[in-house]
Design an enzyme around this catalytic site. Structure first.
Site, short mmCIF file in Angstrom:
data_model
loop_
_atom_site.label_atom_id
_atom_site.label_comp_id
_atom_site.label_asym_id
_atom_site.label_seq_id
_atom_site.Cartn_x
_atom_site.Cartn_y
_atom_site.Cartn_z
N ASP A 131 62.29 -15.36 4.33
CA ASP A 131 60.98 -15.55 4.92
C ASP A 131 59.95 -15.28 3.83
OD1 ASP A 131 58.92 -15.65 6.86
OD2 ASP A 131 60.18 -14.62 8.33
N ASP A 178 70.49 -3.55 9.17
CA ASP A 178 70.46 -3.66 7.71
C ASP A 178 71.38 -4.78 7.23
OD1 ASP A 178 73.06 -2.47 7.88
OD2 ASP A 178 72.11 -0.49 7.98
N ASP A 234 70.94 4.83 11.00
CA ASP A 234 69.53 5.26 11.00
C ASP A 234 68.71 4.56 12.09
OD1 ASP A 234 69.26 2.72 9.98
OD2 ASP A 234 68.27 3.32 8.12
N GLU A 251 55.99 -22.52 9.19
CA GLU A 251 55.44 -22.14 10.49
C GLU A 251 54.04 -22.76 10.52
OE1 GLU A 251 54.45 -18.19 13.15
OE2 GLU A 251 54.11 -18.18 11.01
N ASP A 276 73.15 -2.20 12.72
CA ASP A 276 72.90 -1.06 11.85
C ASP A 276 74.22 -0.52 11.32
OD1 ASP A 276 72.01 1.25 10.65
OD2 ASP A 276 71.75 2.34 12.54
N ASP A 304 55.96 -18.44 6.17
CA ASP A 304 55.23 -17.78 7.25
C ASP A 304 53.75 -18.19 7.28
OD1 ASP A 304 55.15 -15.45 9.24
OD2 ASP A 304 53.58 -14.86 7.85
N HIS A 345 60.88 -14.68 16.96
CA HIS A 345 60.53 -13.26 17.10
C HIS A 345 59.07 -13.05 17.51
CE1 HIS A 345 59.12 -14.42 13.18
NE2 HIS A 345 58.31 -13.38 13.22
N ASP A 346 58.30 -14.13 17.67
CA ASP A 346 56.90 -14.01 18.11
C ASP A 346 56.73 -14.43 19.57
OD1 ASP A 346 56.01 -13.17 15.61
OD2 ASP A 346 55.57 -15.22 14.94
O1 TEU Z 1 53.10 -15.42 12.69
C1 TEU Z 1 51.96 -16.18 12.52
C2 TEU Z 1 51.20 -16.47 13.70
O2 TEU Z 1 50.34 -17.33 13.63
C3 TEU Z 1 51.20 -15.58 14.89
O3 TEU Z 1 49.90 -15.61 15.38
C4 TEU Z 1 51.95 -15.93 16.06
O4 TEU Z 1 51.42 -17.09 16.63
C5 TEU Z 1 51.78 -14.73 16.98
O5 TEU Z 1 52.55 -13.72 16.43
C6 TEU Z 1 52.18 -14.93 18.37
O6 TEU Z 1 52.02 -13.69 19.04
C7 TEU Z 1 53.75 -14.97 11.55
C8 TEU Z 1 55.00 -14.19 11.89
O7 TEU Z 1 55.92 -15.01 12.53
C9 TEU Z 1 54.61 -12.99 12.71
O8 TEU Z 1 55.73 -12.24 13.12
C10 TEU Z 1 53.71 -12.14 11.87
O9 TEU Z 1 53.25 -11.05 12.64
C11 TEU Z 1 52.52 -12.94 11.34
O10 TEU Z 1 52.91 -14.16 10.75
C12 TEU Z 1 51.81 -12.18 10.25
O11 TEU Z 1 52.58 -12.22 9.09
#
Ligand code: TEU
Length: 569
Positions: free
Chosen positions: A127, A58, A54, A286, A50, A229, A347-348
């Protein structure tokens, strides 16, 4: 009622592939394109750095840390969405594809980032969230205003069933019906994710054209590529049939109904043909739901995730299973001349040290073991921000501390299905997406040097000793191990382009393989256990030790979590 049948297979595996140069999912014969020889790094923009206090990361913050990224050895930065967004899903709900969200900066900042990164040999990857938009996107506002607007069929609208209920029993990936009713139209619209994320109607050529224009706009800005995505969900099965119920409420997870529907590749080939020629960009998808049988048109592994109950049910998995999945995708990539993205975190997903290693694994040794796997596979490795420092999951004591809407919805779903709060929270600790989204830890000052303000998500408690500044100064740190591996990868093409052969597939503790190219053979041995283990040293014949995370390595033996790389020329 608990659904014990549902299980979490416990493996995170590359459900990502390059939609490269020659046909979707393929790359050229010699893997010598710029994006095949580099390492990618995912920046969760909100949590990286950041610059204005805030509490939200960024673009200027990223610019200030470009030297750190160059020194790490990365050549691609994948930025999570930083377009204008109401942030219902942290930016994966885009209201304007052509503008930067003021929370992250301005278009001038983005142009500056592209050029500053470029001068350090780093390309920016955007993305592209094209399965859906935000419900605040003007496209949706127009589409939802009535049935006779210009954009009336830009989204997926259906009439209610006779009793007024939703058109079918599909359950969204984030929980709840995948359909939401709209008064103005007297119809339901489909959303694979949140109600705030309506799905675009790819059947409509005007939609496909609008998305092509978005991609072209960013190519014009000088980006190096795109991460597409949720791309396997863009085509829906005709007739929108009910699915076999897989939850107590009679709903069916939408994932199984819509992922990788026949005909999807027509869209993707056309999209690629419209944006890629004449550029050197790459696209990485993805690709959840792509199965081995889909080869040779896709490359990937079946992502058999029972979305909801993964929080509470976890099938025991073994290293041989993990190896089989990796080896199969390595072999397939080779056989089909394809190119894969290799990753253990994003990040998922939760942090890989918690996910793949025994509970008593030493953080630093474990981080190095997994780094070795990530950076010595065939394909382009993707490092998740913080992975290079050996970040581990957070385990906050109340669901209220978690930000992610999917985490909170899964928690509620588990409670509704009969799990106790304690069981549901234990699931959150294992799988919450927040664990990979906590702020980057730059140093041991307040808020880990991430922000001078209040961070939007708490910094992990371990920042005093897990941070970039201290790891930079420690020759034995996870960070310096990554830097060494990145250097080795640059020097030895066998590690990027080389053939892959697995060794000791049945071994329960050791993941070992060779990578061979141009008369060079690397032997990689990784001990996934916290015990000292032995193996047949014949595989090392003629090879010399290049690197060992244990400092020294005795042929035939691996220390707990040791990773060793030998090279024969
Ligand atoms: O994720 C797509 C996705 O299929 C998700 O179900 C993923 O398997 C899940 O988040 C696991 O917990 C993408 C992005 O990477 C995710 O951050 C977004 O929330 C999602 O698309 C919706 O745009």
């Amino acid at each position: 009622m608990k659904h014990r049948k549902l299980k979490w297979i416990g493996l995170l595996i590359a459900v990502c592939l390059f939609m490269g140069s020659v046909g979707c999912g393929y790359a050229s014969a010699a893997p010598d394109l710029w994006w095949q020889k580099t390492i990618a790094y995912e920046i969760y923009v909100k949590s990286f750095k950041d610059s204005d206090g805030d509490g939200i990361g960024d673009l200027r913050g990223i610019i200030s840390e470009l030297d750190y990224l160059r020194d790490l050895g990365v050549g691609v930065l994948w930025l999570t969405p930083c377009y204008v967004s109401p942030q219902a899903d942290n930016g994966y709900d885009i209201a304007d594809y052509y503008r930067i969200d003021p929370a992250y900066g301005t278009m001038a900042d983005m142009e500056n980032l592209i050029s500053e990164a470029g001068s350090r040999g780093i390309r920016i990857v955007m993305d592209l969230v094209f399965n859906h938009t935000s419900n605040q996107n003007p496209w949706f506002l127009e589409s939802s205003a009535g049935r006779d607007t210009d954009k009336s069929d830009w989204y997926i609208w259906m009439d209610p069933r006779e009793d007024g209920s939703a058109p079918n029993n599909w359950r969204s990936i984030f929980g709840g019906s995948a359909w939401t009713y709209n008064e103005a139209r007297g119809q339901y619209y489909l959303h694979t994710f949140l109600p705030e994320q309506p799905d675009l109607n790819w059947e409509n050529p005007a939609v496909r054209q609008a998305l092509t224009d978005v991609a072209r706009f960013w190519i014009g800005k000088g980006v190096g590529g795109f991460r597409m995505d949720a791309i396997t969900y863009i085509k829906k099965p005709s007739g929108f049939p009910d699915g076999e119920p897989d939850a107590g409420d009679g709903t069916a997870g939408i994932h199984k109904m819509t992922a990788n529907t026949d005909g999807i590749l027509d869209y993707l080939h056309a999209f690629k043909a419209a944006v890629q020629p004449g550029t050197d960009i790459f696209m990485v998808g993805e690709t959840n739901g792509v199965s081995p049988e889909d080869l040779p048109v896709w490359i990937g592994e079946n992502d058999d995730l029972p979305d909801e109950m993964k929080w509470c049910e976890r099938r025991a998995w073994s290293l041989p299973e993990l190896k089989e999945i990796f080896s199969a995708s390595q072999q397939k990539a080779l056989l089909t001349n394809g190119w894969a993205a290799v990753f253990l975190e994003n990040h998922d997903q939760p942090r890989s040290i918690n996910h793949f290693l025994p509970e008593n694994a030493d953080r630093a040794a474990g981080g190095k073991a997994l780094a070795t796997l990530l950076l010595t596979m065939r394909g382009t490795p993707f490092i998740m921000e913080g992975e290079e420092l050996g970040f581990v999951n957070v385990a906050w004591d109340s669901i209220g501390r978690y930000n992610d809407v999917s985490t909170r919805n899964h928690y509620d779903f588990a409670i509704r299905e009969g799990y106790t709060a304690e069981e549901a929270l234990a699931g959150v600790h294992r799988f919450a997406r927040d664990s990979s989204r906590t702020p980057m830890q730059w140093d041991d000052t307040a808020n880990a040097g991430f922000t001078a303000g209040t961070p939007w998500l708490p910094v992990s408690d371990d920042y005093a000793w897990v941070n970039a500044a201290s790891e930079k100064n420690d020759p034995d740190s996870v960070l310096n191990w990554y830097i060494s591996l990145a250097g080795l990868r640059r020097e030895h093409p066998a590690l990027t382009a080389g053939d892959y052969t697995e060794l000791f597939p049945e071994d329960e503790n050791i993941f070992a393989y060779t990578r061979e190219a141009d008369g060079e053979k690397a032997v990689i041995l990784i001990n996934f256990s916290t015990e000292t283990v032995s193996y047949d040293p014949a595989c090392l014949e003629g090879a010399e030790l290049m690197l060992s995370s244990a400092g020294e390595s005795r042929p035939g033996t691996l220390q707990p979590l040791e990773a060793a790389i030998y090279l024969a020329r």
